[in-house]
Design a protein around this motif. Structure first.
Motif: not given
Length: 124
Positions: A14-19, A32-38, A55-60
């Motif tokens: 995933l090439e993120a535009i926002a995290e 940490d849990v990283l939330v990323r939007f493409g 990323a950091g919890i769940g199936d990622e």
């Protein structure tokens, strides 16, 4: 799921535009849990798709939310993120900048992550 549509892909980069980085706390540790939007892109079957990942919890997995334009696809990705994070609150305490409100809405049925514009069975 048809062969020409990909809603989820474990290996996609995933090439993120926002995290956004959240803090997750259990009884014995914090992490940490990283939330990323493409970037939303036109979907081959019409409308738009916005990839997102937690990323950091769940199936990622990298997932996609679908909308009639790029803005709606991004909004629905944020709604889906809020719903997923809300479900994880049973396991961990989540915070953003020390506050329990994470900045993601999570109160509509569109937050399911399913493509509302695909034929039944195309999205999972």
């Amino acid at each position: 799921m048809s062969s020409d549509i990909k809603e989820q892909d474990d290996t996609e980069e995933l090439e993120a535009i926002a995290e956004r980085t959240l803090t997750a706390t259990t009884d014995d540790k914090a992490f940490d849990v990283l939330v990323r939007f493409g970037k939303p892109t036109p979907h081959p079957k019409g409308d738009w798709a916005c990839p997102y990942q937690i990323a950091g919890i769940g199936d990622e997995k990298v997932r996609r939310a679908f909308g009639i334009d790029a803005v709606q696809a991004l909004q629905l990705a944020m709604l889906a993120t809020g719903a997923i994070l809300s479900a994880h609150r049973k396991e961990v305490k989540l915070a953003f900048l020390g506050e329990s409100h994470l900045g993601f809405p999570n109160n509509t049925k569109e937050a399911s992550g399913n493509c509302p514009y695909c034929k039944s069975g195309d999205a999972e």
